[in-house]
Design a protein around this motif. Structure first.
Motif, PDB file in Angstrom:
ATOM      1  N   ASP A   4       0.859  -1.178   0.000  1.00 21.91           N
ATOM      2  CA  ASP A   4       0.000   0.000   0.000  1.00 21.91           C
ATOM      3  C   ASP A   4       0.899   1.234   0.000  1.00 21.91           C
ATOM      4  OD1 ASP A   4      -1.835   2.002   0.337  1.00 21.91           O
ATOM      5  OD2 ASP A   4      -2.931   1.016   1.960  1.00 21.91           O
ATOM      6  N   ASP A   5       1.327   1.637  -1.190  1.00 18.55           N
ATOM      7  CA  ASP A   5       2.342   2.684  -1.329  1.00 18.55           C
ATOM      8  C   ASP A   5       1.940   4.001  -0.687  1.00 18.55           C
ATOM      9  OD1 ASP A   5       4.027   0.961  -2.659  1.00 18.55           O
ATOM     10  OD2 ASP A   5       3.387   1.596  -4.654  1.00 18.55           O
ATOM     11  N   ASP A   6       0.691   4.430  -0.860  1.00 16.84           N
ATOM     12  CA  ASP A   6       0.265   5.703  -0.286  1.00 16.84           C
ATOM     13  C   ASP A   6       0.304   5.665   1.239  1.00 16.84           C
ATOM     14  OD1 ASP A   6      -0.152   6.794  -2.783  1.00 16.84           O
ATOM     15  OD2 ASP A   6      -2.280   6.273  -2.826  1.00 16.84           O
ATOM     16  N   ALA A   7      -0.163   4.583   1.821  1.00 24.81           N
ATOM     17  CA  ALA A   7      -0.150   4.459   3.278  1.00 24.81           C
ATOM     18  C   ALA A   7       1.276   4.389   3.802  1.00 24.81           C
ATOM     19  CB  ALA A   7      -0.942   3.228   3.715  1.00 24.81           C
ATOM     20  N   ILE A   8       2.124   3.665   3.113  1.00 25.32           N
ATOM     21  CA  ILE A   8       3.524   3.552   3.527  1.00 25.32           C
ATOM     22  C   ILE A   8       4.195   4.925   3.486  1.00 25.32           C
ATOM     23  CG2 ILE A   8       5.787   2.637   2.867  1.00 25.32           C
ATOM     24  CD1 ILE A   8       4.289   0.082   1.961  1.00 25.32           C
ATOM     25  N   LYS A   9       3.972   5.676   2.406  1.00 27.26           N
ATOM     26  CA  LYS A   9       4.561   7.012   2.294  1.00 27.26           C
ATOM     27  C   LYS A   9       4.080   7.914   3.422  1.00 27.26           C
ATOM     28  CE  LYS A   9       5.220   6.977  -2.691  1.00 27.26           C
ATOM     29  NZ  LYS A   9       4.769   7.511  -3.983  1.00 27.26           N
ATOM     30  N   LYS A  55      -2.623   5.628  11.325  1.00 22.10           N
ATOM     31  CA  LYS A  55      -2.612   5.371   9.883  1.00 22.10           C
ATOM     32  C   LYS A  55      -2.403   3.875   9.620  1.00 22.10           C
ATOM     33  CE  LYS A  55      -2.578   6.625   5.556  1.00 22.10           C
ATOM     34  NZ  LYS A  55      -3.803   7.100   4.920  1.00 22.10           N
ATOM     35  N   ILE A  56      -1.521   3.261  10.383  1.00 20.68           N
ATOM     36  CA  ILE A  56      -1.283   1.824  10.227  1.00 20.68           C
ATOM     37  C   ILE A  56      -2.550   1.043  10.570  1.00 20.68           C
ATOM     38  CG2 ILE A  56      -0.005  -0.147  11.168  1.00 20.68           C
ATOM     39  CD1 ILE A  56       2.393   1.818  11.475  1.00 20.68           C
ATOM     40  N   VAL A  57      -3.201   1.429  11.680  1.00 13.35           N
ATOM     41  CA  VAL A  57      -4.439   0.746  12.087  1.00 13.35           C
ATOM     42  C   VAL A  57      -5.536   0.977  11.048  1.00 13.35           C
ATOM     43  CG1 VAL A  57      -6.263   0.661  13.820  1.00 13.35           C
ATOM     44  CG2 VAL A  57      -3.879   0.753  14.537  1.00 13.35           C
ATOM     45  N   ALA A  58      -5.636   2.193  10.537  1.00 16.78           N
ATOM     46  CA  ALA A  58      -6.662   2.483   9.538  1.00 16.78           C
ATOM     47  C   ALA A  58      -6.463   1.646   8.280  1.00 16.78           C
ATOM     48  CB  ALA A  58      -6.648   3.971   9.179  1.00 16.78           C
ATOM     49  N   THR A  59      -5.228   1.446   7.898  1.00 21.08           N
ATOM     50  CA  THR A  59      -4.941   0.599   6.741  1.00 21.08           C
ATOM     51  C   THR A  59      -5.392  -0.831   7.008  1.00 21.08           C
ATOM     52  OG1 THR A  59      -3.066   1.984   6.120  1.00 21.08           O
ATOM     53  CG2 THR A  59      -3.115  -0.243   5.211  1.00 21.08           C
ATOM     54  N   GLY A  60      -5.117  -1.317   8.221  1.00 18.03           N
ATOM     55  CA  GLY A  60      -5.572  -2.650   8.599  1.00 18.03           C
ATOM     56  C   GLY A  60      -7.078  -2.750   8.611  1.00 18.03           C
ATOM     57  N   LEU A  61      -7.740  -1.701   9.065  1.00 24.22           N
ATOM     58  CA  LEU A  61      -9.201  -1.691   9.096  1.00 24.22           C
ATOM     59  C   LEU A  61      -9.765  -1.740   7.682  1.00 24.22           C
ATOM     60  CD1 LEU A  61     -11.815  -1.472  10.679  1.00 24.22           C
ATOM     61  CD2 LEU A  61     -11.554   1.015  10.655  1.00 24.22           C
TER      62      LEU A  61
END
Length: 89
Positions: A4-9, A55-61
């Motif tokens: 997930d490039d956008d989340a990682i950035k 942000k990490i949790v939101a990506t997981g959600l």
């Protein structure tokens, strides 16, 4: 978060910001700066770390809700997401 490039950035930007702020806090303490200024900067570091964690949790959600996992593993369960949220609280 793999793939997930956008989340990682976004997470990396926040962590780099926090790293710079923390270096500033260390420097302020070494210079004997006013306690109020040090605490203000330390609070900024804390917020930056919190935002990266959220942000990490939101990506997981998002992965859990859509039923897909960017990393190729199984999506997180509700209990796992709850545990992550509570870890940041």
């Amino acid at each position: 978060m793999v793939g997930d490039d956008d989340a990682i950035k976004a997470v990396l930007n926040r962590l780099r910001r926090a790293q710079g702020q923390l270096a500033g806090v260390i420097s302020m303490i070494e210079q004997g700066r006013d306690c109020k200024d040090v605490v203000t900067q330390l609070a900024a570091v804390s917020r930056a770390l919190d935002r990266a964690g959220f942000k990490i949790v939101a990506t997981g959600l998002r992965e859990c809700v859509t039923g897909t996992s960017v990393s190729g593993g199984a999506p997180m369960s509700e209990a796992e997401l709850e545990k992550l949220f509570l870890a940041l609280a």
